[in-house]
Design a protein around this motif. Structure first.
Motif, PDB file in Angstrom:
ATOM      1  N   LEU A 230      -4.339  -4.537   5.624  1.00  0.00           N
ATOM      2  CA  LEU A 230      -3.041  -3.890   5.485  1.00  0.00           C
ATOM      3  C   LEU A 230      -3.185  -2.382   5.593  1.00  0.00           C
ATOM      4  O   LEU A 230      -3.955  -1.769   4.848  1.00  0.00           O
ATOM      5  N   ASN A 231      -2.446  -1.780   6.519  1.00  0.00           N
ATOM      6  CA  ASN A 231      -2.493  -0.329   6.730  1.00  0.00           C
ATOM      7  C   ASN A 231      -1.624   0.378   5.692  1.00  0.00           C
ATOM      8  O   ASN A 231      -0.962  -0.253   4.864  1.00  0.00           O
ATOM      9  N   ALA A 232      -1.599   1.722   5.762  1.00  0.00           N
ATOM     10  CA  ALA A 232      -0.855   2.528   4.795  1.00  0.00           C
ATOM     11  C   ALA A 232       0.649   2.282   4.889  1.00  0.00           C
ATOM     12  O   ALA A 232       1.182   1.973   5.952  1.00  0.00           O
ATOM     13  N   VAL A 233       1.334   2.442   3.746  1.00  0.00           N
ATOM     14  CA  VAL A 233       2.798   2.309   3.632  1.00  0.00           C
ATOM     15  C   VAL A 233       3.244   0.977   4.233  1.00  0.00           C
ATOM     16  O   VAL A 233       4.117   0.903   5.095  1.00  0.00           O
TER      17      VAL A 233
ATOM     18  N   THR B 191       0.847  -1.193   0.000  1.00  0.00           N
ATOM     19  CA  THR B 191       0.000   0.000   0.000  1.00  0.00           C
ATOM     20  C   THR B 191       0.878   1.237   0.000  1.00  0.00           C
ATOM     21  O   THR B 191       1.913   1.279   0.657  1.00  0.00           O
ATOM     22  N   PRO B 192       0.479   2.281  -0.710  1.00  0.00           N
ATOM     23  CA  PRO B 192       1.246   3.531  -0.747  1.00  0.00           C
ATOM     24  C   PRO B 192       0.853   4.432   0.420  1.00  0.00           C
ATOM     25  O   PRO B 192       0.028   4.066   1.265  1.00  0.00           O
ATOM     26  N   ILE B 193       1.428   5.625   0.480  1.00  0.00           N
ATOM     27  CA  ILE B 193       0.963   6.649   1.413  1.00  0.00           C
ATOM     28  C   ILE B 193      -0.506   6.929   1.104  1.00  0.00           C
ATOM     29  O   ILE B 193      -0.893   7.101  -0.045  1.00  0.00           O
ATOM     30  N   GLY B 194      -1.333   6.938   2.134  1.00  0.00           N
ATOM     31  CA  GLY B 194      -2.750   7.194   1.941  1.00  0.00           C
ATOM     32  C   GLY B 194      -3.508   6.019   1.362  1.00  0.00           C
ATOM     33  O   GLY B 194      -4.579   6.188   0.784  1.00  0.00           O
ATOM     34  N   GLY B 195      -2.972   4.801   1.537  1.00  0.00           N
ATOM     35  CA  GLY B 195      -3.654   3.624   1.007  1.00  0.00           C
ATOM     36  C   GLY B 195      -3.825   2.548   2.062  1.00  0.00           C
ATOM     37  O   GLY B 195      -3.053   2.470   3.019  1.00  0.00           O
ATOM     38  N   GLN B 196      -4.838   1.716   1.905  1.00  0.00           N
ATOM     39  CA  GLN B 196      -5.018   0.529   2.732  1.00  0.00           C
ATOM     40  C   GLN B 196      -5.720  -0.511   1.877  1.00  0.00           C
ATOM     41  O   GLN B 196      -6.357  -0.173   0.869  1.00  0.00           O
ATOM     42  N   TYR B 197      -5.585  -1.792   2.260  1.00  0.00           N
ATOM     43  CA  TYR B 197      -6.217  -2.815   1.442  1.00  0.00           C
ATOM     44  C   TYR B 197      -6.430  -4.078   2.257  1.00  0.00           C
ATOM     45  O   TYR B 197      -5.682  -4.347   3.209  1.00  0.00           O
ATOM     46  N   ASN B 198      -7.450  -4.854   1.872  1.00  0.00           N
ATOM     47  CA  ASN B 198      -7.775  -6.101   2.554  1.00  0.00           C
ATOM     48  C   ASN B 198      -7.580  -7.278   1.610  1.00  0.00           C
ATOM     49  O   ASN B 198      -7.816  -7.164   0.404  1.00  0.00           O
ATOM     50  N   ILE B 199      -7.187  -8.406   2.184  1.00  0.00           N
ATOM     51  CA  ILE B 199      -6.917  -9.589   1.376  1.00  0.00           C
ATOM     52  C   ILE B 199      -7.273 -10.838   2.171  1.00  0.00           C
ATOM     53  O   ILE B 199      -7.165 -10.858   3.402  1.00  0.00           O
ATOM     54  N   VAL B 200      -7.708 -11.879   1.456  1.00  0.00           N
ATOM     55  CA  VAL B 200      -7.952 -13.191   2.054  1.00  0.00           C
ATOM     56  C   VAL B 200      -6.985 -14.164   1.413  1.00  0.00           C
ATOM     57  O   VAL B 200      -7.028 -14.387   0.196  1.00  0.00           O
ATOM     58  N   LEU B 201      -6.079 -14.732   2.217  1.00  0.00           N
ATOM     59  CA  LEU B 201      -5.067 -15.640   1.694  1.00  0.00           C
ATOM     60  C   LEU B 201      -5.682 -16.997   1.346  1.00  0.00           C
ATOM     61  O   LEU B 201      -6.850 -17.263   1.638  1.00  0.00           O
TER      62      LEU B 201
END
Length: 379
Positions: free
Chosen positions: A194-197, A176-186
């Motif tokens: 996942l939090n920023a940076v 994730t970049p600055i100002g980004g977040q994302y979710n994932i299922v393995l």
């Protein structure tokens, strides 16, 4: 701007209903007129036009226009005198008008990420619309990578696919970049927020007797239970071993402390030659200049507030708070003075503009000055 619109703005100012946007229009109109003429009103003409303005648009509370008059008296004279068929334009040279631009709002981050496949191909997740399959992995495409309607990445292993015999796993990385977040299922069903940076490297399917992932930055894990295949999170020199549990790992390389916070179940934290078992509600701290693992009771809601769309501060020091804002808003922070003893409690929502968050922090008697994307902090 039409003359009638200008007079309406003046009336709004007198009534105390002039918005910041309308005030900017008023100032901009004046500057435009003043910068496109060589004419000037002398002090007597200016006074006459002002008196004419008062008779045309009665100002019952003159004190309300005193502060504004130095900036728009000339513009008001222009409009009124134009209406009377007389054309005078002025910009007093001895008192130049300076318009202070309203600082541009700094918006919060959002769902943005980059998925790097095992062949090196990168998929910018914010650039693709939600759809089912976005990629396949494996020699026989036995792993399908999907995106749900709400933007969550999932890995689905074809149960009929033949397992690779060379024992080598294919790895993907979500960052994730600055100002980004994302979710994932393995592939095992483990959920990762996942939090920023931050970045997490993981196999597209878990073979062998362990499930190992590598983390940089911050992530919250909801690990799928599997007694026969422990789940291990590696970050710097620390390793966390679990069978199935919920926990948060804060391991940014520009911060001195790695924090592991347990919400339910149990985890074993190993650092160099030390090992400790955490209970729910506990947090372990490890630092590079110590080989000890310290454990303390914490507010777990504060530790995972970011995942729930909030900033929540539990006796947090100012610099750690500002680092959160740097990563989420893409700003740079400068300090003017000693702020080492400033602590914060409370919080706000992460979907607010930066200016609103700073107002909350100012309740602790800290002052902020915004210069573009640089925030200057004064004690």
């Amino acid at each position: 701007m039409k003359e009638t619109e200008f007079l309406e703005l003046l009336q709004k100012y007198q009534n105390g209903t002039l918005s910041d946007e309308d005030r900017d229009k008023l100032d901009a109109w004046y500057l435009h007129k003043a910068s496109n003429t060589n004419s000037q009103l002398n002090e007597y003409e200016l006074e006459d036009s002002y008196q004419y303005l008062k008779s045309t648009l009665p100002l019952q509370q003159e004190t309300k226009v005193i502060g504004l008059w130095s900036r728009i008296a000339v513009a008001a004279s222009i409009v009124v005198l134009l209406g009377a068929g007389i054309f005078y334009v002025t910009a007093p040279t001895e008192q130049p008008v300076e318009v202070v631009a309203k600082p541009k709002e700094i918006a919060p981050g959002g769902n943005r990420g980059i998925l790097t496949l095992s062949n090196g191909k990168q998929i910018v997740l914010s650039d693709i619309s939600a759809k089912d399959t976005i990629a396949k992995e494996g020699q026989e495409n036995e792993v399908t990578i999907k995106m749900s309607a709400d933007g969550v990445i999932t890995y689905v292993v074809n149960p009929n696919a033949v397992e690779e015999k060379n024992g080598e796993d294919a790895f993907n990385t979500l960052s994730t970049p600055i100002g980004g977040q994302y979710n994932i299922v393995l592939a095992d069903g483990t959920k990762v927020f996942l939090n920023a940076v931050s970045s997490i490297k993981y196999p597209t399917q878990f073979n062998g007797d362990q499930r190992i992932v590598e983390l940089e930055g911050e992530a919250y894990f909801e690990v799928a239970k599997n007694k026969n295949q422990p789940f291990i999170v590696k970050s710097a020199d620390q390793a966390i071993k679990v069978l199935g549990t919920h926990f948060n790992v804060h391991a940014y390389d520009n911060e001195p402390i790695i924090k592991t916070t347990l919400l339910e179940g149990s985890v074993a934290v190993t650092y160099q030659n030390q090992k400790t078992i955490l209970k729910p509600g506990q947090q372990s701290n490890v630092t590079a200049n110590s080989n000890k693992i310290t454990v303390r009771e914490v507010d777990t809601e504060a530790a995972i507030a970011w995942k729930n769309g909030r900033f929540k501060f539990d006796n947090a020091d100012l610099k750690s708070v500002m680092k959160q804002l740097e990563r989420w808003y893409g700003i740079k922070v400068e300090y003017r003075g000693d702020v080492s003893d400033v602590r914060f409690n409370g919080g706000t929502f992460r979907n607010k503009n930066l200016s609103e968050v700073l107002k909350v922090l100012e309740l602790s008697n800290i002052k902020f000055k915004v210069e573009g994307k640089t925030i200057i902090v004064y004690p």
